[in-house]
Design a protein around this motif. Structure first.
Motif, PDB file in Angstrom:
ATOM      1  N   HIS A  58      10.547 -18.631 -16.609  1.00  0.00           N
ATOM      2  CA  HIS A  58       9.876 -17.350 -16.869  1.00  0.00           C
ATOM      3  C   HIS A  58       9.809 -16.532 -15.582  1.00  0.00           C
ATOM      4  N   ASP A  59       9.847 -15.228 -15.700  1.00  0.00           N
ATOM      5  CA  ASP A  59       9.534 -14.358 -14.561  1.00  0.00           C
ATOM      6  C   ASP A  59       9.042 -13.017 -15.082  1.00  0.00           C
ATOM      7  N   VAL A  60       8.276 -12.324 -14.222  1.00  0.00           N
ATOM      8  CA  VAL A  60       7.791 -10.994 -14.593  1.00  0.00           C
ATOM      9  C   VAL A  60       8.823  -9.920 -14.255  1.00  0.00           C
ATOM     10  N   VAL A 134       6.796 -22.013  -9.273  1.00  0.00           N
ATOM     11  CA  VAL A 134       7.225 -21.477  -7.971  1.00  0.00           C
ATOM     12  C   VAL A 134       7.041 -19.953  -7.994  1.00  0.00           C
ATOM     13  N   SER A 135       5.987 -19.511  -8.694  1.00  0.00           N
ATOM     14  CA  SER A 135       5.737 -18.069  -8.744  1.00  0.00           C
ATOM     15  C   SER A 135       4.798 -17.676  -7.603  1.00  0.00           C
ATOM     16  N   ALA A 136       4.462 -16.394  -7.546  1.00  0.00           N
ATOM     17  CA  ALA A 136       3.664 -15.878  -6.433  1.00  0.00           C
ATOM     18  C   ALA A 136       2.304 -16.586  -6.360  1.00  0.00           C
ATOM     19  N   LYS A 212       5.096 -28.880   0.977  1.00  0.00           N
ATOM     20  CA  LYS A 212       4.895 -29.047   2.436  1.00  0.00           C
ATOM     21  C   LYS A 212       6.269 -28.984   3.081  1.00  0.00           C
ATOM     22  N   THR A 213       6.614 -27.829   3.652  1.00  0.00           N
ATOM     23  CA  THR A 213       8.003 -27.629   4.080  1.00  0.00           C
ATOM     24  C   THR A 213       8.162 -27.254   5.546  1.00  0.00           C
ATOM     25  N   GLY A 214       7.096 -26.875   6.241  1.00  0.00           N
ATOM     26  CA  GLY A 214       7.296 -26.339   7.588  1.00  0.00           C
ATOM     27  C   GLY A 214       6.194 -26.757   8.540  1.00  0.00           C
TER      28      GLY A 214
HETATM   29  N1  NAD Z   1       9.393 -21.615   0.505  1.00  0.00           N
HETATM   30  C1  NAD Z   1       8.548 -22.523   0.900  1.00  0.00           C
HETATM   31  O1  NAD Z   1       8.780 -23.231   1.853  1.00  0.00           O
HETATM   32  C2  NAD Z   1       7.283 -22.724   0.126  1.00  0.00           C
HETATM   33  C3  NAD Z   1       6.459 -23.796   0.486  1.00  0.00           C
HETATM   34  C4  NAD Z   1       5.291 -23.998  -0.242  1.00  0.00           C
HETATM   35  C5  NAD Z   1       4.963 -23.150  -1.273  1.00  0.00           C
HETATM   36  N2  NAD Z   1       5.762 -22.114  -1.595  1.00  0.00           N
HETATM   37  C6  NAD Z   1       5.339 -21.228  -2.676  1.00  0.00           C
HETATM   38  O2  NAD Z   1       6.387 -21.043  -3.604  1.00  0.00           O
HETATM   39  C7  NAD Z   1       6.152 -19.798  -4.274  1.00  0.00           C
HETATM   40  C8  NAD Z   1       7.465 -19.050  -4.384  1.00  0.00           C
HETATM   41  O3  NAD Z   1       7.910 -18.627  -3.112  1.00  0.00           O
HETATM   42  P1  NAD Z   1       9.145 -17.612  -3.021  1.00  0.00           P
HETATM   43  O4  NAD Z   1       9.476 -17.485  -1.592  1.00  0.00           O
HETATM   44  O5  NAD Z   1      10.172 -17.984  -4.005  1.00  0.00           O
HETATM   45  O6  NAD Z   1       8.442 -16.258  -3.516  1.00  0.00           O
HETATM   46  P2  NAD Z   1       9.144 -15.029  -4.275  1.00  0.00           P
HETATM   47  O7  NAD Z   1       8.177 -13.894  -4.138  1.00  0.00           O
HETATM   48  O8  NAD Z   1      10.548 -14.863  -3.825  1.00  0.00           O
HETATM   49  O9  NAD Z   1       9.206 -15.513  -5.812  1.00  0.00           O
HETATM   50  C9  NAD Z   1       8.103 -15.521  -6.659  1.00  0.00           C
HETATM   51  C10 NAD Z   1       8.587 -15.123  -8.058  1.00  0.00           C
HETATM   52  O10 NAD Z   1       7.464 -15.280  -8.960  1.00  0.00           O
HETATM   53  C11 NAD Z   1       7.518 -14.197  -9.872  1.00  0.00           C
HETATM   54  N3  NAD Z   1       6.207 -14.063 -10.521  1.00  0.00           N
HETATM   55  C12 NAD Z   1       5.086 -13.473 -10.029  1.00  0.00           C
HETATM   56  N4  NAD Z   1       4.092 -13.555 -10.923  1.00  0.00           N
HETATM   57  C13 NAD Z   1       4.583 -14.213 -12.004  1.00  0.00           C
HETATM   58  C14 NAD Z   1       4.051 -14.589 -13.261  1.00  0.00           C
HETATM   59  N5  NAD Z   1       2.796 -14.302 -13.598  1.00  0.00           N
HETATM   60  N6  NAD Z   1       4.845 -15.234 -14.142  1.00  0.00           N
HETATM   61  C15 NAD Z   1       6.150 -15.516 -13.838  1.00  0.00           C
HETATM   62  N7  NAD Z   1       6.707 -15.165 -12.659  1.00  0.00           N
HETATM   63  C16 NAD Z   1       5.939 -14.535 -11.757  1.00  0.00           C
HETATM   64  C17 NAD Z   1       7.960 -13.013  -9.033  1.00  0.00           C
HETATM   65  O11 NAD Z   1       8.456 -11.964  -9.821  1.00  0.00           O
HETATM   66  C18 NAD Z   1       9.039 -13.660  -8.151  1.00  0.00           C
HETATM   67  O12 NAD Z   1      10.312 -13.576  -8.749  1.00  0.00           O
HETATM   68  C19 NAD Z   1       5.052 -19.059  -3.496  1.00  0.00           C
HETATM   69  O13 NAD Z   1       3.833 -19.193  -4.179  1.00  0.00           O
HETATM   70  C20 NAD Z   1       5.012 -19.840  -2.186  1.00  0.00           C
HETATM   71  O14 NAD Z   1       3.737 -19.778  -1.581  1.00  0.00           O
HETATM   72  C21 NAD Z   1       6.934 -21.886  -0.926  1.00  0.00           C
END
Ligand code: NAD
Length: 388
Positions: A58-60, A134-136, A212-214
């Protein structure tokens, strides 16, 4: 074991990198560097093969997946040759992406999301589906009496109020559809009593929180070192600079606070006290998906002699996260198949803020993960704790 990987936020950076990476592994175009489930200690027959993984989500937003992949390739996150080599595979995944459900009440939206999941499982004749958020990142959830148990929750969802944050509504829909749920973000997800009870009632496992990636990965190795050498950490300050969608979203004070809290937990729980200092996260658009974290640690040793260390981490966030998303999908699917129910605390290795995990030390978390996975491969479930 045909396994669905349903990504909430399917068009984001982490999801797109996971999908392209998973498809490249299936096609033999890339190796599994970064996938811990391919290490000899974890590899084995209980895990679905990369070739058995089918993607949806799913995505918005509606940006085509191939455009997101091309943008990530242009930014140096993904190799462009992989994106160019997988047009048909990416088009097939595009067919399985759905808009985030809409509707007047959260009950209506939950039913629509559940229907999407069941349709995906049926169309592809999947043995099971793992939903990975993995959404916002969201701000923390507002308390509501409906969070207490599934009956109260079902009644509350039919009203006009927003009872659940989006991550928890997706978790609810996943459990209602008979799917395991993993939260890779710091959002609330399945961490509500009503959703825990529902998971147990449905015989489903769930895992989280916040990959936990960084910087926190490094902290979970260094903090036990200071503790084991009986050195007193006096202050630990961190500055994270990142761009990308995650960075832009973390400008929101609520989301920023949720992330910072998740990143700081490792110190208090590993050292047994909280040193001075804070972790800050600043948005720098120019950096895109490449994050820089700088940490300064001051500590004292024998006879109170003062010392310091600092480190700088330059990571490509999505490239670090995507293999873990694939690992978590494979491990959670295997745990579900083995009858594991409730929080998968043995997967704490992957998370900044692990569910119910007694230790934040990476080495201890690794030991638990290896034992758990050996149990899955031996065919008797991962642990007595969860066997349902
Ligand atoms: N990249 C990392 O190392 C890492 C580590 C830990 C956590 N995270 C978490 O992973 C998540 C994703 O990171 P990213 O870099 O891909 O962010 P991103 O902003 O590229 O992607 C997030 C996606 O979620 C979508 N979205 C927002 N609200 C939504 C909803 N209600 N329903 C469905 N989709 C929705 C957005 O449209 C977007 O496409 C974040 O919450 C981030 O904190 C990432």
């Amino acid at each position: 074991m045909r396994t669905g990987v349903w990504l909430v936020g399917a068009r984001g950076s982490v999801a797109t990198t996971s999908i392209v990476g998973g498809l490249a592994l299936r096609a033999g175009l890339a190796g599994p560097t970064g996938c811990v489930t391919e290490l000899p200690e974890l590899r084995g027959p209980a895990l679905p093969a990369f070739a058995d993984l089918v993607y949806g989500g799913h995505d918005v937003v509606t940006t085509p997946l191939c455009k997101r992949a091309e943008a990530l390739a242009a930014a140096g996150v993904l190799p462009g040759r992989l994106v160019a080599a997988l047009p048909d595979e990416l088009a097939a995944v595009e067919e399985e992406l759905r808009p985030a459900p809409t509707g007047a009440t959260q009950a209506v939206r939950a039913v629509a999301a559940t229907r999407d999941l069941i349709g995906f499982r049926d169309r592809h004749q999947l043995d099971r589906v793992v939903v990975v958020n993995v959404s916002a990142t969201e701000p923390p959830a507002h308390p509501h009496p409906g969070h207490a148990d599934p009956t109260a929750l079902r009644a509350a969802l039919t009203g006009p109020q927003e009872v659940l944050p989006a991550s928890s509504l997706y978790a609810y829909a996943a459990l209602e559809a008979g799917c395991a749920y993993v939260d890779f973000t710091p959002s609330t997800g399945a961490r509500l009593p009503a959703l825990h009870t529902l998971a147990v009632e449905r015989g489903l496992p769930y895992a989280g929180h916040d990959g936990k990636t960084g910087e926190t990965l490094v902290k979970s190795v260094l903090a036990p070192m200071f503790a084991m050498r009986h050195l007193r950490v006096r202050s630990w300050s961190g500055l994270n600079l990142l761009g990308g969608g995650d960075g832009a979203n973390l400008v929101d004070p609520g989301a920023n606070a949720a992330k910072v809290e998740s990143k700081q937990r490792v110190l208090g729980e590993t050292l047994g006290y909280v040193p001075q200092g804070e972790t800050r996260i600043d948005f720098v658009e120019e950096l895109g998906d490449f994050k820089t974290a700088w940490d300064l640690i001051t500590f004292s040793g024998f006879l109170d002699t003062r010392m310091r260390m600092e480190f700088t981490w330059h990571g490509c966030d999505s490239a670090l996260a995507a293999p873990l998303v694939l690992d978590l999908a494979r491990l959670t699917a295997a745990a579900h198949a083995a009858g594991e129910v409730g929080p998968l605390t043995e997967l704490g290795f992957f998370f900044k803020d692990p569910l119910g995990s007694p230790s934040h030390s990476l080495a201890e978390q690794w030991g638990r993960l290896v034992n758990f996975t050996r149990g899955l491969h031996a065919g008797h479930g991962g642990s007595d704790e969860h066997a349902g």
